[in-house]
Design a protein around this motif. Structure first.
Motif, PDB file in Angstrom:
ATOM      1  N   SER A 218      -9.626 -56.286  10.855  1.00  0.00           N
ATOM      2  CA  SER A 218      -9.745 -57.735  10.701  1.00  0.00           C
ATOM      3  C   SER A 218      -8.843 -58.460  11.706  1.00  0.00           C
ATOM      4  CB  SER A 218      -9.372 -58.137   9.270  1.00  0.00           C
ATOM      5  OG  SER A 218      -9.411 -59.541   9.111  1.00  0.00           O
ATOM      6  N   ILE A 219      -7.612 -57.973  11.856  1.00  0.00           N
ATOM      7  CA  ILE A 219      -6.692 -58.560  12.835  1.00  0.00           C
ATOM      8  C   ILE A 219      -7.262 -58.435  14.238  1.00  0.00           C
ATOM      9  CG2 ILE A 219      -4.424 -58.295  13.932  1.00  0.00           C
ATOM     10  CD1 ILE A 219      -3.349 -57.412  11.180  1.00  0.00           C
ATOM     11  N   ALA A 220      -7.762 -57.232  14.567  1.00  0.00           N
ATOM     12  CA  ALA A 220      -8.289 -56.989  15.913  1.00  0.00           C
ATOM     13  C   ALA A 220      -9.489 -57.867  16.215  1.00  0.00           C
ATOM     14  CB  ALA A 220      -8.657 -55.520  16.063  1.00  0.00           C
ATOM     15  N   THR A 221     -10.368 -58.042  15.248  1.00  0.00           N
ATOM     16  CA  THR A 221     -11.551 -58.890  15.449  1.00  0.00           C
ATOM     17  C   THR A 221     -11.134 -60.322  15.753  1.00  0.00           C
ATOM     18  OG1 THR A 221     -12.915 -57.521  14.001  1.00  0.00           O
ATOM     19  CG2 THR A 221     -13.661 -59.781  14.369  1.00  0.00           C
ATOM     20  N   TYR A 222     -10.188 -60.826  14.977  1.00  0.00           N
ATOM     21  CA  TYR A 222      -9.735 -62.209  15.184  1.00  0.00           C
ATOM     22  C   TYR A 222      -9.044 -62.362  16.538  1.00  0.00           C
ATOM     23  CZ  TYR A 222      -7.761 -66.792  14.140  1.00  0.00           C
ATOM     24  OH  TYR A 222      -7.441 -68.126  14.181  1.00  0.00           O
ATOM     25  N   LEU A 223      -8.161 -61.431  16.867  1.00  0.00           N
ATOM     26  CA  LEU A 223      -7.408 -61.540  18.123  1.00  0.00           C
ATOM     27  C   LEU A 223      -8.294 -61.324  19.341  1.00  0.00           C
ATOM     28  CD1 LEU A 223      -4.049 -59.737  17.229  1.00  0.00           C
ATOM     29  CD2 LEU A 223      -4.552 -62.195  17.243  1.00  0.00           C
ATOM     30  N   THR A 224      -9.306 -60.479  19.215  1.00  0.00           N
ATOM     31  CA  THR A 224     -10.255 -60.292  20.320  1.00  0.00           C
ATOM     32  C   THR A 224     -10.963 -61.599  20.641  1.00  0.00           C
ATOM     33  OG1 THR A 224     -10.586 -57.955  19.769  1.00  0.00           O
ATOM     34  CG2 THR A 224     -12.270 -59.004  21.120  1.00  0.00           C
ATOM     35  N   ASP A 225     -11.314 -62.350  19.612  1.00  0.00           N
ATOM     36  CA  ASP A 225     -11.931 -63.665  19.825  1.00  0.00           C
ATOM     37  C   ASP A 225     -10.960 -64.646  20.482  1.00  0.00           C
ATOM     38  OD1 ASP A 225     -14.330 -62.843  18.760  1.00  0.00           O
ATOM     39  OD2 ASP A 225     -13.918 -63.617  16.748  1.00  0.00           O
ATOM     40  N   GLU A 226      -9.659 -64.361  20.364  1.00  0.00           N
ATOM     41  CA  GLU A 226      -8.639 -65.192  20.989  1.00  0.00           C
ATOM     42  C   GLU A 226      -8.251 -64.674  22.380  1.00  0.00           C
ATOM     43  OE1 GLU A 226      -6.956 -68.070  19.564  1.00  0.00           O
ATOM     44  OE2 GLU A 226      -8.803 -67.936  18.374  1.00  0.00           O
ATOM     45  N   ASN A 227      -9.053 -63.749  22.903  1.00  0.00           N
ATOM     46  CA  ASN A 227      -8.876 -63.198  24.270  1.00  0.00           C
ATOM     47  C   ASN A 227      -7.750 -62.185  24.395  1.00  0.00           C
ATOM     48  OD1 ASN A 227     -11.009 -64.768  25.172  1.00  0.00           O
ATOM     49  ND2 ASN A 227      -9.687 -66.436  25.826  1.00  0.00           N
ATOM     50  N   TYR A 228      -7.349 -61.565  23.290  1.00  0.00           N
ATOM     51  CA  TYR A 228      -6.411 -60.457  23.357  1.00  0.00           C
ATOM     52  C   TYR A 228      -7.191 -59.137  23.341  1.00  0.00           C
ATOM     53  CZ  TYR A 228      -2.827 -63.862  22.028  1.00  0.00           C
ATOM     54  OH  TYR A 228      -1.994 -64.947  21.985  1.00  0.00           O
ATOM     55  N   ARG A 229      -6.593 -58.091  23.936  1.00  0.00           N
ATOM     56  CA  ARG A 229      -7.178 -56.754  23.844  1.00  0.00           C
ATOM     57  C   ARG A 229      -6.303 -55.927  22.926  1.00  0.00           C
ATOM     58  NH1 ARG A 229      -6.373 -52.326  26.342  1.00  0.00           N
ATOM     59  NH2 ARG A 229      -5.162 -53.193  28.043  1.00  0.00           N
ATOM     60  N   CYS A 230      -6.928 -55.329  21.914  1.00  0.00           N
ATOM     61  CA  CYS A 230      -6.173 -54.682  20.840  1.00  0.00           C
ATOM     62  C   CYS A 230      -6.334 -53.168  20.858  1.00  0.00           C
ATOM     63  CB  CYS A 230      -6.626 -55.215  19.481  1.00  0.00           C
ATOM     64  SG  CYS A 230      -6.368 -56.990  19.275  1.00  0.00           S
ATOM     65  N   GLU A 231      -5.232 -52.477  20.561  1.00  0.00           N
ATOM     66  CA  GLU A 231      -5.233 -51.040  20.337  1.00  0.00           C
ATOM     67  C   GLU A 231      -4.607 -50.768  18.979  1.00  0.00           C
ATOM     68  OE1 GLU A 231      -3.395 -48.934  23.557  1.00  0.00           O
ATOM     69  OE2 GLU A 231      -4.602 -49.948  25.081  1.00  0.00           O
ATOM     70  N   PHE A 232      -4.853 -49.565  18.454  1.00  0.00           N
ATOM     71  CA  PHE A 232      -4.420 -49.235  17.097  1.00  0.00           C
ATOM     72  C   PHE A 232      -3.510 -48.010  17.076  1.00  0.00           C
ATOM     73  CE2 PHE A 232      -8.661 -51.114  16.766  1.00  0.00           C
ATOM     74  CZ  PHE A 232      -8.457 -52.122  15.835  1.00  0.00           C
ATOM     75  N   ALA A 233      -2.596 -48.001  16.114  1.00  0.00           N
ATOM     76  CA  ALA A 233      -1.864 -46.798  15.710  1.00  0.00           C
ATOM     77  C   ALA A 233      -1.844 -46.827  14.188  1.00  0.00           C
ATOM     78  CB  ALA A 233      -0.451 -46.785  16.282  1.00  0.00           C
ATOM     79  N   MET A 234      -2.375 -45.757  13.568  1.00  0.00           N
ATOM     80  CA  MET A 234      -2.563 -45.758  12.121  1.00  0.00           C
ATOM     81  C   MET A 234      -1.469 -45.029  11.349  1.00  0.00           C
ATOM     82  SD  MET A 234      -5.211 -47.569  11.629  1.00  0.00           S
ATOM     83  CE  MET A 234      -6.718 -48.172  12.419  1.00  0.00           C
ATOM     84  N   ASP A 235      -0.566 -44.343  12.072  1.00  0.00           N
ATOM     85  CA  ASP A 235       0.529 -43.660  11.376  1.00  0.00           C
ATOM     86  C   ASP A 235       1.754 -43.615  12.290  1.00  0.00           C
ATOM     87  OD1 ASP A 235       0.273 -41.424  13.156  1.00  0.00           O
ATOM     88  OD2 ASP A 235      -1.284 -40.583  11.878  1.00  0.00           O
ATOM     89  N   TYR A 236       2.817 -43.047  11.785  1.00  0.00           N
ATOM     90  CA  TYR A 236       4.105 -43.045  12.479  1.00  0.00           C
ATOM     91  C   TYR A 236       4.028 -42.300  13.815  1.00  0.00           C
ATOM     92  CZ  TYR A 236       9.156 -42.370  13.129  1.00  0.00           C
ATOM     93  OH  TYR A 236      10.437 -42.360  13.622  1.00  0.00           O
ATOM     94  N   GLN A 237       3.411 -41.124  13.825  1.00  0.00           N
ATOM     95  CA  GLN A 237       3.347 -40.330  15.048  1.00  0.00           C
ATOM     96  C   GLN A 237       2.489 -41.003  16.118  1.00  0.00           C
ATOM     97  OE1 GLN A 237       5.124 -37.741  15.958  1.00  0.00           O
ATOM     98  NE2 GLN A 237       6.211 -37.849  14.003  1.00  0.00           N
TER      99      GLN A 237
END
Length: 224
Positions: A15-34
């Protein structure tokens, strides 16, 4: 501008990535500590969104590691842990901001914008560079009061060069900035050459000086 979302709640992260992409940001994810450790070690971001409660480790340790290594990434803690002690500890270690869950995505975007503006553009919504004027809120570039019709990627490149002015930016750094993890899978940098060629052409057509220089064999430099 590139954002890393360190968050194990998949629905919230997307949800965050979808909103920020519309704001012209490029998003990457990390789902855990490592994953977060790996991403922050090998890549640089304009802003990191850090959840404190991660599978495999404590998000506060990631913040401590970033600050110990003098990493320049902006960082906002996003956490369900809304205790005063956590806020104070995170801000004292070096977080730029702290936002408790649940939050409005519009507020998160505003805080990200504020962090990036403070870190790269001396806390101003208007950047004046030579004969260029860039309105960060409107995402519009002017040269001698005339609009320069840049694409999103061209504007992204221009801001990246200006925020690193008088430094040589390597082709690999540009590839990572534009494409993130995909940069390692690319055989060449033709897409970078194409975007830079178009950016230079549009600036020249707008009667701008030749501030974006090619450093042969190395990369490019914006002369400020």
């Amino acid at each position: 501008m590139k954002i890393l979302i360190i968050e194990d709640e998949v629905e919230l992260a997307e949800s965050i990535a979808t909103y920020l992409t519309d704001e012209n940001y490029r998003c990457e994810f990390a789902m855990d500590y490592q994953q977060a450790l790996q991403k922050t070690e090998f890549h640089q971001y304009d802003c990191i969104l850090l959840d404190l409660m991660l599978p495999g480790g404590d998000g506060m340790k990631i913040l401590e590691k970033l600050k110990a290594e003098n990493k320049a990434d902006g960082l906002i803690i996003i956490s369900a842990k809304n205790s005063l002690d956590d806020k104070i500890k995170g801000l004292q270690i070096g977080a730029d901001d702290y936002l408790a869950k649940p939050f409005h995505l519009q507020e998160l975007a505003a805080r990200i914008y504020s962090v990036i503006r403070r870190r790269h553009f001396t806390n101003s919504n208007i950047i004046e560079e030579h004969e260029l004027k860039i309105d960060l809120l409107a995402k519009t570039v002017y040269a001698k009061e005339e609009v320069v019709p840049l694409t999103k990627k061209e504007l992204n490149l221009l801001l990246y060069f200006i925020s690193n002015k008088n430094r040589v930016v390597s082709k690999n750094a540009l590839a990572e900035h534009l494409s993130g993890d995909l940069a390692d899978m690319m055989d060449n940098h033709d897409f970078i050459y194409a975007h830079i060629k178009n950016l230079k052409r549009k600036l020249t057509e707008a009667d701008c000086g030749n501030y974006l220089k090619t450093v042969y064999g190395t990369g490019y430099k914006w002369e400020g």
